[in-house]
Write a protein that holds these residues in place. Structure first.
Motif, mmCIF file in Angstrom:
data_model
loop_
_atom_site.group_PDB
_atom_site.id
_atom_site.type_symbol
_atom_site.label_atom_id
_atom_site.label_comp_id
_atom_site.label_asym_id
_atom_site.label_seq_id
_atom_site.Cartn_x
_atom_site.Cartn_y
_atom_site.Cartn_z
ATOM 1 N N TYR A 66 41.590 -135.119 122.457
ATOM 2 C CA TYR A 66 41.321 -133.716 122.315
ATOM 3 C C TYR A 66 39.581 -133.589 121.884
ATOM 4 O O TYR A 66 39.061 -132.866 122.311
ATOM 5 C CB TYR A 66 41.931 -133.077 121.079
ATOM 6 N N PHE A 67 39.031 -134.802 121.216
ATOM 7 C CA PHE A 67 37.653 -134.680 120.807
ATOM 8 C C PHE A 67 36.900 -136.052 121.479
ATOM 9 O O PHE A 67 35.849 -135.946 121.692
ATOM 10 C CB PHE A 67 37.472 -134.788 119.175
ATOM 11 N N GLU A 255 43.733 -129.583 125.029
ATOM 12 C CA GLU A 255 44.474 -129.684 124.096
ATOM 13 C C GLU A 255 45.314 -128.451 123.853
ATOM 14 O O GLU A 255 46.635 -128.563 123.540
ATOM 15 C CB GLU A 255 43.295 -129.233 122.754
ATOM 16 N N PHE A 270 37.633 -129.891 115.159
ATOM 17 C CA PHE A 270 37.110 -131.355 115.732
ATOM 18 C C PHE A 270 35.388 -131.617 115.808
ATOM 19 O O PHE A 270 35.050 -132.565 116.207
ATOM 20 C CB PHE A 270 37.429 -131.231 117.322
ATOM 21 N N THR A 274 34.103 -135.583 116.317
ATOM 22 C CA THR A 274 33.476 -135.779 117.448
ATOM 23 C C THR A 274 32.015 -136.365 117.129
ATOM 24 O O THR A 274 31.680 -137.490 117.681
ATOM 25 C CB THR A 274 33.362 -134.525 118.027
#
Lengths: 342, 270
Positions: A66-67, A255, A270, A274
């Motif tokens: 997702y990140f 996501e 995030f 990140t």
């Protein structure tokens, strides 16, 4: 520089073997792998019941992308001596574009709506990233301020467009897009993990084996001399922002598809992880150096910290202070390394 | 003498200030010209006109290999083979030697994919021939930030030579260098001569300019105060004259007028 310094620099290295040379060249990558192993060993020791089972690794492969999908291209921006704080908002903005296009077709042809929404999502992300680049390069606004502004702008626009309403994405699972983005390869490997590997290879290749990548390094290291030598630094910077925008939109749909639901406020969580991945991975906040592999490994370290500390028996509230600590420590180490080189 | 670059009647005014007044200046083929002058004498203005950064006032004429150049822009100057080696801005410190040598002109295929092997081999060859790095400690992968000042100038000069520059302009290359480093740097300037190319060497330190220059041009308050071939004056005589220039504003000794040099002479005394 005087002769004493010169002697110090050259005499010991004259005896250096090829192996030691490689070790020095890849010191940062080796260091981050070492850190990862150390943390892993610590969690294995503190929480063996969790870290000796496949489930935790399966979960990490599913959620880290997702990140990580944003952190990998964000490394390019940081190497080019810029920063982007808006990617988490662009993540949601891309999905808002998906939402709008999908709604148009939801009654007539929802499957077509999914595909067109997917294209709209990527396009919206790319354009938002490009806008960051234009503001930074053409107007000369420091990227920290410019992307802070666009971050608020896009997250606000998302709430306006969606009226803060989420969107169920069960229909995505009816299309092949679901399996392509977040299916389970062989039932055990989440497809988004494969995508992260693809991002790792593609962005590594771009950075290290192409003219574009060479110019990313030069734009971050010494933009004046790069320009004098004919490097189109403004174009390079616009491109890296656009790439991050595109990747953020992609991460957004990955996501949301995985969760089968789009949360308009979802991306915000995030931002810290990140950035922490990029800096922990050894990319210098001063520009000019950094590695994609480092970011990749660091993103899994970052992702493992929360389940790790919970499994080890501490409260999850420790996650945020640890992320903050990691960012400050890695940036400080970079500053020290740089001073030693200068 | 064949003229590589010939500039006639160059004036440049910034508002009320005349930075250059009717200057004639030329660089011969395979000639190292030392350009001397105090701060504000017009050295950097002249160089910026040569590199296309500034446009001279109307009436100026610029010839490159005998051909009139109408509008000298930065891009045009690079295209015809004029390269500037700047003191601090030349190199990307955190990058490897080969990335610096090929900065902005990387060898790549049509997809933009780098030919690292070719660049690395070429850098290795240049290191051993032009740059004289024979130590095993330095490789094409070495980070240039770890090099000494003279070596860094050497990298920048080698880069200019490799890319077929015909005229290399060195803007105060010895500034801030130690004695041994200055020596290294001057060796590189001598290398330009050996490579059959020309150079303009700007400095205000006469001690550095004198040994490597074939001809020395002295600028003072926007005009050419004098110029001479190195053989004409001893080092001490030159020092005397520069001192007189600083004191009286006149370079010439009344009882000894120097002969014009080259075709066109270019004394340009306003």
């Amino acid at each position: 520089m005087n002769t004493v310094t010169e002697a110090r620099l050259f005499t010991p290295t004259a005896k250096r073997s090829g192996f030691a040379g490689l070790a020095r060249r890849y010191a940062l990558q080796i260091a981050i792998v070492f850190v990862a192993l150390l943390i892993w060993a610590f969690f294995l020791w503190r929480a063996p019941s969790t870290f000796l089972r496949y489930d935790i690794y399966y979960a990490l492969m599913a959620t880290t992308p997702y990140f990580a999908l944003m952190a990998i291209p964000l490394t390019l921006v940081v190497i080019a001596k810029e920063i982007d704080l808006s990617f988490a908002s662009i993540m949601a903005w891309g999905m808002a574009a998906f939402d709008v296009v999908f709604q148009l077709f939801s009654k007539t042809n929802p499957h077509l709506g999914v595909w067109l929404g997917f294209i709209a999502c990527l396009l919206a992300g790319f354009l938002a990233g490009l806008l960051n680049g234009i503001i930074v390069v053409r107007l000369g606004i420091p990227s920290l301020v410019a992307t802070l502004g666009t971050s608020f702008f896009w997250s606000g626009i998302v709430l306006v467009i969606t009226n803060a309403q989420g969107l169920g994405l069960a229909v995505v699972a009816e299309t092949p897009l679901y399996n392509i983005l977040v299916g389970r390869v062989g039932g055990v490997i989440p497809a988004q993990f494969i995508w992260t590997i693809v991002f790792l290879i593609v962005v590594w290749f771009l950075l290290n084996r192409t003219k574009f990548g060479a110019h990313v390094y030069l734009s971050g290291d010494n933009v004046e001399s790069a320009k004098l030598m004919g490097v189109n630094a403004p174009r390079i910077k616009m491109l890296v922002f656009a790439i991050v925008g595109l990747a953020a939109a992609f991460a957004g749909i990955v996501e949301s598809s995985d969760l089968k639901f789009f949360w308009p406020t979802g991306g915000a969580g995030f931002l810290l992880s990140t950035l922490a991945s990029v800096f922990l991975g050894g990319t210098s906040v001063f520009g000019g150096t950094g590695t994609i592999f480092g970011t990749f490994v660091a993103s899994f370290i970052i992702a493992a910290i929360q389940p790790g500390i919970v499994a080890a028996g501490w409260t999850a509230y420790w996650t945020q202070p640890i992320y903050g600590f990691i960012i400050v420590i890695s940036v400080s180490l970079q500053a020290l390394l740089r001073r030693r080189l200068a | 003498m064949d003229c590589l670059l010939q500039m006639k009647d160059i004036s440049k005014t910034f508002g009320e200030v005349a930075a250059l007044r009717h200057v004639n200046f030329e660089v011969g083929a395979n000639e190292i010209v030392g350009l001397l002058g105090d701060n504000g004498a017009g050295k950097s203005t002249l160089v910026k006109i040569i590199t296309g950064y500034h446009q001279p006032d109307p009436g100026a004429q610029v010839y490159w290999k005998g051909q009139r150049v109408e509008h000298l822009s930065v891009a045009r100057a690079r295209e015809i083979g004029i390269e500037v080696v700047y003191q601090e801005r030349a190199l990307a410190d955190l990058q490897s030697l080969w990335r610096n040598i090929f900065m902005g002109r990387e060898l790549s295929n049509r997809w933009g994919i780098l030919d690292i092997k070719a660049m690395s081999d070429e850098t290795n060859r240049l290191m051993q021939t032009a740059m004289g790095f024979t130590s095993a400690a330095v490789s094409p992968e070495s980070i240039v930030g770890t090099f000494s000042g003279g070596e860094r100038q050497g990298v920048a000069i080698t880069r200019a030579l490799y890319f077929e520059a015909e005229l290399i302009i060195l803007d105060e290359p010895t500034m801030g260098l130690s004695l041994t480093e200055t020596k290294k740097c001057l060796d590189f300037v001598a290398g330009i001569k050996q490579a059959g190319k020309s150079a303009i060497f700007i400095d205000h330190n006469i001690v550095h300019v004198y040994p490597v220059a074939d001809r020395i041009v002295v600028l003072d308050r926007g005009r050419v105060a004098g110029q001479f071939m190195k053989g004409e004056l001893t080092f001490d005589e030159l020092i005397d004259r520069l001192t007189r220039l600083a004191r009286t504003g006149s370079f010439e000794n009344n009882r000894h007028a120097p002969s014009p040099v080259g075709d066109g002479g270019g004394m340009g005394r306003g």
